[in-house]
Scaffold this motif. Structure first.
Motif, mmCIF file in Angstrom:
data_model
loop_
_atom_site.group_PDB
_atom_site.id
_atom_site.type_symbol
_atom_site.label_atom_id
_atom_site.label_comp_id
_atom_site.label_asym_id
_atom_site.label_seq_id
_atom_site.Cartn_x
_atom_site.Cartn_y
_atom_site.Cartn_z
ATOM 1 N N PRO A 115 -33.156 -41.459 -11.668
ATOM 2 C CA PRO A 115 -32.335 -41.151 -12.840
ATOM 3 C C PRO A 115 -31.586 -39.828 -12.702
ATOM 4 C CG PRO A 115 -34.651 -40.806 -13.322
ATOM 5 C CD PRO A 115 -34.594 -41.494 -11.998
ATOM 6 N N TYR A 116 -32.170 -38.875 -11.947
ATOM 7 C CA TYR A 116 -31.466 -37.606 -11.753
ATOM 8 C C TYR A 116 -30.162 -37.823 -11.000
ATOM 9 C CZ TYR A 116 -30.123 -33.094 -9.914
ATOM 10 O OH TYR A 116 -29.394 -31.979 -9.566
ATOM 11 N N ALA A 117 -30.201 -38.677 -9.978
ATOM 12 C CA ALA A 117 -28.997 -38.949 -9.195
ATOM 13 C C ALA A 117 -27.895 -39.525 -10.087
ATOM 14 C CB ALA A 117 -29.313 -39.912 -8.056
ATOM 15 N N ARG A 118 -28.269 -40.432 -10.961
ATOM 16 C CA ARG A 118 -27.280 -41.019 -11.870
ATOM 17 C C ARG A 118 -26.751 -39.982 -12.854
ATOM 18 N NH1 ARG A 118 -28.084 -46.393 -15.723
ATOM 19 N NH2 ARG A 118 -26.158 -46.147 -16.907
ATOM 20 N N ALA A 119 -27.670 -39.194 -13.437
ATOM 21 C CA ALA A 119 -27.252 -38.191 -14.418
ATOM 22 C C ALA A 119 -26.345 -37.135 -13.781
ATOM 23 C CB ALA A 119 -28.483 -37.526 -15.030
ATOM 24 N N ASP B 177 -33.843 -39.614 -25.670
ATOM 25 C CA ASP B 177 -34.495 -40.840 -25.221
ATOM 26 C C ASP B 177 -34.729 -40.826 -23.713
ATOM 27 O OD1 ASP B 177 -35.530 -43.406 -26.017
ATOM 28 O OD2 ASP B 177 -33.838 -44.317 -24.985
ATOM 29 N N SER B 178 -33.694 -40.464 -22.959
ATOM 30 C CA SER B 178 -33.812 -40.456 -21.501
ATOM 31 C C SER B 178 -34.798 -39.390 -21.017
ATOM 32 C CB SER B 178 -32.434 -40.216 -20.869
ATOM 33 O OG SER B 178 -31.550 -41.275 -21.179
ATOM 34 N N THR B 179 -34.746 -38.229 -21.645
ATOM 35 C CA THR B 179 -35.635 -37.137 -21.234
ATOM 36 C C THR B 179 -37.097 -37.479 -21.499
ATOM 37 O OG1 THR B 179 -33.907 -35.499 -21.679
ATOM 38 C CG2 THR B 179 -36.171 -34.698 -21.529
ATOM 39 N N LEU B 180 -37.364 -38.008 -22.686
ATOM 40 C CA LEU B 180 -38.743 -38.352 -23.019
ATOM 41 C C LEU B 180 -39.248 -39.549 -22.219
ATOM 42 C CD1 LEU B 180 -38.860 -37.749 -26.883
ATOM 43 C CD2 LEU B 180 -39.425 -36.196 -25.004
ATOM 44 N N ASP B 181 -38.326 -40.419 -21.803
ATOM 45 C CA ASP B 181 -38.728 -41.515 -20.914
ATOM 46 C C ASP B 181 -39.344 -40.978 -19.637
ATOM 47 O OD1 ASP B 181 -37.995 -43.550 -22.589
ATOM 48 O OD2 ASP B 181 -36.090 -43.972 -21.599
ATOM 49 N N ARG B 182 -38.757 -39.906 -19.096
ATOM 50 C CA ARG B 182 -39.279 -39.326 -17.863
ATOM 51 C C ARG B 182 -40.699 -38.799 -18.074
ATOM 52 N NH1 ARG B 182 -34.876 -41.043 -17.506
ATOM 53 N NH2 ARG B 182 -36.190 -42.839 -17.083
ATOM 54 N N ILE B 183 -40.943 -38.228 -19.257
ATOM 55 C CA ILE B 183 -42.281 -37.711 -19.555
ATOM 56 C C ILE B 183 -43.294 -38.860 -19.591
ATOM 57 C CG2 ILE B 183 -43.692 -36.584 -21.314
ATOM 58 C CD1 ILE B 183 -41.248 -34.914 -22.059
ATOM 59 N N THR B 184 -42.911 -39.952 -20.225
ATOM 60 C CA THR B 184 -43.799 -41.106 -20.288
ATOM 61 C C THR B 184 -44.078 -41.664 -18.896
ATOM 62 O OG1 THR B 184 -42.920 -41.678 -22.470
ATOM 63 C CG2 THR B 184 -44.138 -43.391 -21.297
ATOM 64 N N ASP B 185 -43.037 -41.738 -18.058
ATOM 65 C CA ASP B 185 -43.217 -42.236 -16.687
ATOM 66 C C ASP B 185 -44.234 -41.393 -15.923
ATOM 67 O OD1 ASP B 185 -41.320 -44.106 -17.288
ATOM 68 O OD2 ASP B 185 -39.738 -43.253 -16.031
ATOM 69 N N THR C 143 -19.822 -42.365 -11.449
ATOM 70 C CA THR C 143 -20.867 -43.301 -11.870
ATOM 71 C C THR C 143 -21.798 -43.599 -10.693
ATOM 72 O OG1 THR C 143 -19.492 -45.229 -11.317
ATOM 73 C CG2 THR C 143 -19.356 -44.377 -13.570
ATOM 74 N N ALA C 144 -23.046 -43.893 -11.032
ATOM 75 C CA ALA C 144 -24.027 -44.217 -9.985
ATOM 76 C C ALA C 144 -25.105 -45.122 -10.556
ATOM 77 C CB ALA C 144 -24.643 -42.943 -9.421
ATOM 78 N N VAL D 49 -34.568 -46.241 -1.532
ATOM 79 C CA VAL D 49 -33.379 -47.043 -1.247
ATOM 80 C C VAL D 49 -32.346 -46.870 -2.362
ATOM 81 C CG1 VAL D 49 -32.494 -49.405 -1.042
ATOM 82 C CG2 VAL D 49 -34.575 -48.734 0.169
ATOM 83 N N THR D 50 -32.809 -46.864 -3.605
ATOM 84 C CA THR D 50 -31.897 -46.707 -4.739
ATOM 85 C C THR D 50 -31.195 -45.357 -4.703
ATOM 86 O OG1 THR D 50 -33.223 -48.174 -6.113
ATOM 87 C CG2 THR D 50 -31.742 -46.668 -7.250
ATOM 88 N N VAL D 51 -31.939 -44.309 -4.362
ATOM 89 C CA VAL D 51 -31.328 -42.980 -4.249
ATOM 90 C C VAL D 51 -30.236 -42.983 -3.184
ATOM 91 C CG1 VAL D 51 -31.730 -40.578 -3.595
ATOM 92 C CG2 VAL D 51 -33.348 -41.748 -5.103
ATOM 93 N N VAL D 52 -30.519 -43.595 -2.036
ATOM 94 C CA VAL D 52 -29.526 -43.678 -0.962
ATOM 95 C C VAL D 52 -28.311 -44.474 -1.427
ATOM 96 C CG1 VAL D 52 -29.069 -44.551 1.361
ATOM 97 C CG2 VAL D 52 -31.238 -43.405 0.861
ATOM 98 N N GLN D 53 -28.546 -45.581 -2.132
ATOM 99 C CA GLN D 53 -27.443 -46.389 -2.644
ATOM 100 C C GLN D 53 -26.563 -45.572 -3.585
ATOM 101 O OE1 GLN D 53 -29.986 -49.613 -4.178
ATOM 102 N NE2 GLN D 53 -28.820 -51.045 -2.911
ATOM 103 N N ARG D 54 -27.172 -44.810 -4.447
ATOM 104 C CA ARG D 54 -26.411 -44.007 -5.405
ATOM 105 C C ARG D 54 -25.674 -42.871 -4.713
ATOM 106 N NH1 ARG D 54 -30.001 -44.182 -11.070
ATOM 107 N NH2 ARG D 54 -29.819 -46.462 -11.217
#
Length: 208
Positions: free
Chosen positions: A134-138, A87-95, A146-147, A190-195
Motif C-alpha cells: 500500500p505504501y508503493a501505491r500511496a 480508513d487506510s491508515t487504521l487498516d494497516r494497524i489491523t493488518d 497510479t499504481a 511481486v506486487t511491489v515490483v509490478q507497481r
C-alpha cells in the motif's frame, strides 16, 4: 478492512445496519475506529491463546462489518479525504495486529524446530511486504501517478491468511499456514515490483 466503496453483496447484507447507525447518529469515523480497536483486541487476545477458529471467524466477520463505514459516509454525504486516509491508515494497524497475533501463536504453539522457525520468518516477511504494497501505491498517487496493480491486494491477503489459520485451528497441519505465509510474502514482493514497473513507465512517459 474492506474499502469504503464496499461490495454489492456486503452493501445488501449490511445496508440496513448502516441505515440504523445513521438514525442513531453514529458516524463513519466512529465505525472505523471501533472496528480497528476490536480488530486489534481480537488479534492480540484470541490468536496468541490458540483460539484460531473463533479468532479467524471473528476477524473475517469484522472485516465485512467494517464496510459499514463507507455506507454511512455515502448515506450522510460525509465522504472525505480525511475519512479515506483514516480508513487506510487504521487498516494497516489491523493488518499488523493480525500478523503479530499469528506470530505470537507460532512462537507459543507452533511445532518445535524448523517448522516454527520458517513459519515465523514467513509471517514476518508477509507482514513486511504487505506493508510496502500500500505504501508503493500511496507514494505513487502522491506524485500524481497510479499504481493500483498487482496480485496481492489487501482483501486477498486477509482471505488467505485467515482461512489458513482457520483450517489449522480445525486440525489441518501447520504447513498450511506456513505455505500461505510464504506465498503472501512472495506475492507481496511481486506486487511491489509490478507497481514499481508501472510507476517507472509513467515517470518516463511524463519526461518524454
Amino acid at each position: 478492512m474492506l474499502s469504503r466503496t464496499g461490495r454489492p453483496f456486503v452493501q445488501t447484507v449490511f445496508g440496513p445496519i448502516a441505515k440504523l447507525f445513521v438514525k442513531m447518529g453514529v458516524s463513519a469515523d466512529a465505525v472505523t475506529l471501533t472496528g480497528t480497536v476490536l480488530g486489534v483486541a481480537l488479534s492480540l487476545t484470541l490468536l496468541p491463546t490458540n483460539r484460531l477458529v473463533v479468532g479467524s471467524l471473528s476477524l473475517g466477520g469484522l472485516a465485512l462489518f467494517d464496510s459499514i463505514d463507507g455506507q454511512i459516509a455515502r448515506l450522510t454525504n460525509t465522504s472525505s479525504k480525511w475519512g479515506a486516509f483514516l480508513d487506510s491508515t487504521l487498516d494497516r494497524i489491523t493488518d499488523v495486529a493480525i500478523f503479530s497475533g499469528l506470530l505470537a501463536w507460532a512462537y507459543l504453539h507452533g511445532e518445535s524446530g524448523a517448522m516454527r522457525t520458517f513459519l515465523m520468518i514467513g509471517l514476518l516477511a508477509a507482514m513486511g511486504t504487505g506493508s510496502v504494497v500500500p505504501y508503493a501505491r500511496a507514494r505513487a498517487e502522491g506524485l500524481g501517478m497510479t499504481a493500483s496493480v498487482g496480485i496481492a491486494e489487501r482483501a486477498d491477503r486477509l482471505v488467505i491468511i485467515l482461512f489458513s489459520a482457520l483450517f489449522v485451528g480445525l486440525g489441518l497441519p501447520q504447513w498450511v499456514l506456513l505455505a500461505s505465509a510464504w506465498y503472501l510474502a512472495a506475492a507481496g514482493l511481486v506486487t511491489v515490483v509490478q507497481r514499481m514497473a508501472v510507476v517507472y513507465r509513467q515517470a518516463h512517459e511524463t519526461t518524454e
